[in-house]
Scaffold this motif. Sequence first.
Motif, PDB file in Angstrom:
ATOM      1  N   TRP A 139       0.805  -1.226   0.000  1.00  0.00           N
ATOM      2  CA  TRP A 139       0.000   0.000   0.000  1.00  0.00           C
ATOM      3  C   TRP A 139       0.833   1.269   0.000  1.00  0.00           C
ATOM      4  CZ3 TRP A 139      -4.224  -1.725  -1.721  1.00  0.00           C
ATOM      5  CH2 TRP A 139      -4.758  -2.936  -1.270  1.00  0.00           C
ATOM      6  N   GLN A 176      -8.718   5.452  -1.516  1.00  0.00           N
ATOM      7  CA  GLN A 176      -7.419   6.157  -1.543  1.00  0.00           C
ATOM      8  C   GLN A 176      -6.234   5.204  -1.723  1.00  0.00           C
ATOM      9  OE1 GLN A 176      -6.452   7.672   2.536  1.00  0.00           O
ATOM     10  NE2 GLN A 176      -8.254   6.511   3.209  1.00  0.00           N
ATOM     11  N   PHE A 177      -6.388   3.928  -1.291  1.00  0.00           N
ATOM     12  CA  PHE A 177      -5.290   2.964  -1.428  1.00  0.00           C
ATOM     13  C   PHE A 177      -5.368   2.193  -2.757  1.00  0.00           C
ATOM     14  CE2 PHE A 177      -6.393   3.024   3.208  1.00  0.00           C
ATOM     15  CZ  PHE A 177      -5.350   3.854   3.593  1.00  0.00           C
ATOM     16  N   LYS A 194      -2.976  -4.443   7.944  1.00  0.00           N
ATOM     17  CA  LYS A 194      -3.410  -5.828   7.820  1.00  0.00           C
ATOM     18  C   LYS A 194      -4.184  -6.224   9.077  1.00  0.00           C
ATOM     19  CE  LYS A 194      -1.789 -10.231   6.082  1.00  0.00           C
ATOM     20  NZ  LYS A 194      -0.665 -11.086   5.724  1.00  0.00           N
ATOM     21  N   ARG A 230     -15.053   1.383   4.021  1.00  0.00           N
ATOM     22  CA  ARG A 230     -13.778   1.490   4.754  1.00  0.00           C
ATOM     23  C   ARG A 230     -12.926   2.655   4.276  1.00  0.00           C
ATOM     24  NH1 ARG A 230     -16.066  -2.904   4.702  1.00  0.00           N
ATOM     25  NH2 ARG A 230     -16.045  -4.352   6.465  1.00  0.00           N
ATOM     26  N   ASP A 231     -13.464   3.428   3.342  1.00  0.00           N
ATOM     27  CA  ASP A 231     -12.715   4.564   2.788  1.00  0.00           C
ATOM     28  C   ASP A 231     -11.365   4.104   2.216  1.00  0.00           C
ATOM     29  OD1 ASP A 231     -12.280   7.187   2.084  1.00  0.00           O
ATOM     30  OD2 ASP A 231     -11.610   7.822   4.070  1.00  0.00           O
ATOM     31  N   TRP A 232     -11.397   3.012   1.500  1.00  0.00           N
ATOM     32  CA  TRP A 232     -10.164   2.412   0.966  1.00  0.00           C
ATOM     33  C   TRP A 232      -9.867   2.828  -0.481  1.00  0.00           C
ATOM     34  CZ3 TRP A 232     -10.146  -3.463   2.828  1.00  0.00           C
ATOM     35  CH2 TRP A 232      -9.808  -3.495   4.186  1.00  0.00           C
ATOM     36  N   SER A 256     -10.961  -0.391  10.618  1.00  0.00           N
ATOM     37  CA  SER A 256     -10.147  -0.329   9.406  1.00  0.00           C
ATOM     38  C   SER A 256     -10.485   0.877   8.530  1.00  0.00           C
ATOM     39  CB  SER A 256     -10.303  -1.623   8.612  1.00  0.00           C
ATOM     40  OG  SER A 256     -11.651  -1.855   8.321  1.00  0.00           O
ATOM     41  N   LYS A 257     -11.457   1.673   8.966  1.00  0.00           N
ATOM     42  CA  LYS A 257     -11.841   2.809   8.124  1.00  0.00           C
ATOM     43  C   LYS A 257     -10.663   3.765   7.912  1.00  0.00           C
ATOM     44  CE  LYS A 257     -15.480   5.898   6.927  1.00  0.00           C
ATOM     45  NZ  LYS A 257     -16.937   6.031   6.915  1.00  0.00           N
ATOM     46  N   GLY A 258     -10.310   3.994   6.675  1.00  0.00           N
ATOM     47  CA  GLY A 258      -9.271   4.968   6.348  1.00  0.00           C
ATOM     48  C   GLY A 258      -7.858   4.497   6.596  1.00  0.00           C
ATOM     49  N   ASN A 259      -7.677   3.242   7.034  1.00  0.00           N
ATOM     50  CA  ASN A 259      -6.295   2.761   7.122  1.00  0.00           C
ATOM     51  C   ASN A 259      -6.142   1.414   6.436  1.00  0.00           C
ATOM     52  OD1 ASN A 259      -5.837   0.416   8.997  1.00  0.00           O
ATOM     53  ND2 ASN A 259      -6.927   1.758  10.423  1.00  0.00           N
ATOM     54  N   SER A 260      -4.924   1.142   6.019  1.00  0.00           N
ATOM     55  CA  SER A 260      -4.656  -0.030   5.189  1.00  0.00           C
ATOM     56  C   SER A 260      -3.918  -1.124   5.970  1.00  0.00           C
ATOM     57  CB  SER A 260      -3.816   0.394   3.970  1.00  0.00           C
ATOM     58  OG  SER A 260      -2.580   0.935   4.410  1.00  0.00           O
ATOM     59  N   TYR A 280     -11.934  -7.236   8.875  1.00  0.00           N
ATOM     60  CA  TYR A 280     -11.725  -5.788   8.750  1.00  0.00           C
ATOM     61  C   TYR A 280     -13.003  -5.031   9.118  1.00  0.00           C
ATOM     62  CZ  TYR A 280      -7.489  -7.107   6.254  1.00  0.00           C
ATOM     63  OH  TYR A 280      -6.264  -7.638   5.936  1.00  0.00           O
ATOM     64  N   PRO A 281     -13.366  -4.996  10.408  1.00  0.00           N
ATOM     65  CA  PRO A 281     -14.569  -4.251  10.779  1.00  0.00           C
ATOM     66  C   PRO A 281     -14.392  -2.765  10.437  1.00  0.00           C
ATOM     67  CG  PRO A 281     -13.331  -4.940  12.733  1.00  0.00           C
ATOM     68  CD  PRO A 281     -12.673  -5.578  11.562  1.00  0.00           C
ATOM     69  N   VAL A 282     -15.465  -2.162   9.959  1.00  0.00           N
ATOM     70  CA  VAL A 282     -15.404  -0.756   9.540  1.00  0.00           C
ATOM     71  C   VAL A 282     -14.834   0.117  10.652  1.00  0.00           C
ATOM     72  CG1 VAL A 282     -16.798   1.240   8.872  1.00  0.00           C
ATOM     73  CG2 VAL A 282     -17.301  -0.997   7.874  1.00  0.00           C
TER      74      VAL A 282
END
Lengths: 108, 108, 108, 108
Positions: A46, D22-23, C104, D18-20, C98-102, C93-95
């Motif tokens: 990422w 961006q990745f 693992k 998840r606002d993903w 994990s929202k806005g981050n990548s 990956y519960p919202v």
Amino acid sequence: MDTLSQLKTAIDQFAKDRDWGQFHTPANLAKSISIEASELLECFQWSETDYSLDAVKEELADILNYCIRMASVMELDIAAIVLDKLEKNANKYPVSKSKGNSMKYDKL
Amino acid sequence: MDTLSQLKTAIDQFAKDRDWGQFHTPANLAKSISIEASELLECFQWSETDYSLDAVKEELADILNYCIRMASVMELDIAAIVLDKLEKNANKYPVSKSKGNSMKYDKL
Amino acid sequence: MDTLSQLKTAIDQFAKDRDWGQFHTPANLAKSISIEASELLECFQWSETDYSLDAVKEELADILNYCIRMASVMELDIAAIVLDKLEKNANKYPVSKSKGNSMKYDKL
Amino acid sequence: MDTLSQLKTAIDQFAKDRDWGQFHTPANLAKSISIEASELLECFQWSETDYSLDAVKEELADILNYCIRMASVMELDIAAIVLDKLEKNANKYPVSKSKGNSMKYDKL
């Protein structure tokens, strides 16, 4: 003692202790190298710049481990095959054409 | 001269001659290792036993080439990282549990 | 007609015409997907942003081709396995986490 | 509703929640497909025939998930690119030359 010989000895002993020679066919080792290469790639999944140095060291080591093992099992001389290939690459990528650009040889 | 040092010198010079240092970021080298690993895998795509030895040599050499280059660019000591990882693997795969079987450590 | 069924039919016919069923074992198809995935990765080897759209289309198509073929050979229902896995991923990956981050799932 | 459209909708919603987005650049998705393809390959690492069907389903699903996502992000029509590529492959592998053999087109 030569570093590569030392690594080869340690890696072969590791496999021998576990009786893993039976699994280490060329095909299985090729799959293993590919799998470990993806684990290295995962360090950069990422972000190209924000990575764990410790993870990179471990994954690069695992790839080298399997490469050295594959050369050992197939009785290939690592120095010879790397220098041979470098010479072939030098012909595919002459300095005059490839200096400063990353184009593939078939596009040069 | 130590074989690994000799290979490192030749590989670094190859990149320097072509001014390729600018492309050789850790992330790009990780991608390159993965791409070359798949070319090795391609030697075994449709058969595990009927492969071209020459092709295997070339593809294994390309992977080693990029691994040695990545270690050089990141200033990693190949012998140190390989031996360190082998020690970690010895803990993950104790002889008593893994002898003669190929199960992954998290299944042992 | 449903798009996936249509693609499956065309892909199976392509293999049948060439009598390639004999090569299309699950293991060989897994290798093939991995090899094609690396060809897609090669579009981004030296740059994340400067790539050939035509090459991306072709390589992504080859991966999908082999994935659909593998599902066909193994008699897997693509919609079912994708939706099942999406549900598993939703638990990993519960919202809220994990929202806005990548990151693992094992680091969350 | 068409199966592929249904999967695309579910997969896009998963990322949106998840606002993903961006990745999910093309390059990062190409890396992700390659990483997941290796996880599928891992099912066959030490044996071509003794594998976990559940693991295969999950890993194949993850690859398809990222492929569908990549097509969505890049606004590619999956049916169109797969059928286009199949046509190109038909030219590279004419039935008369490739029937019953697995040789690569540049060797035919």
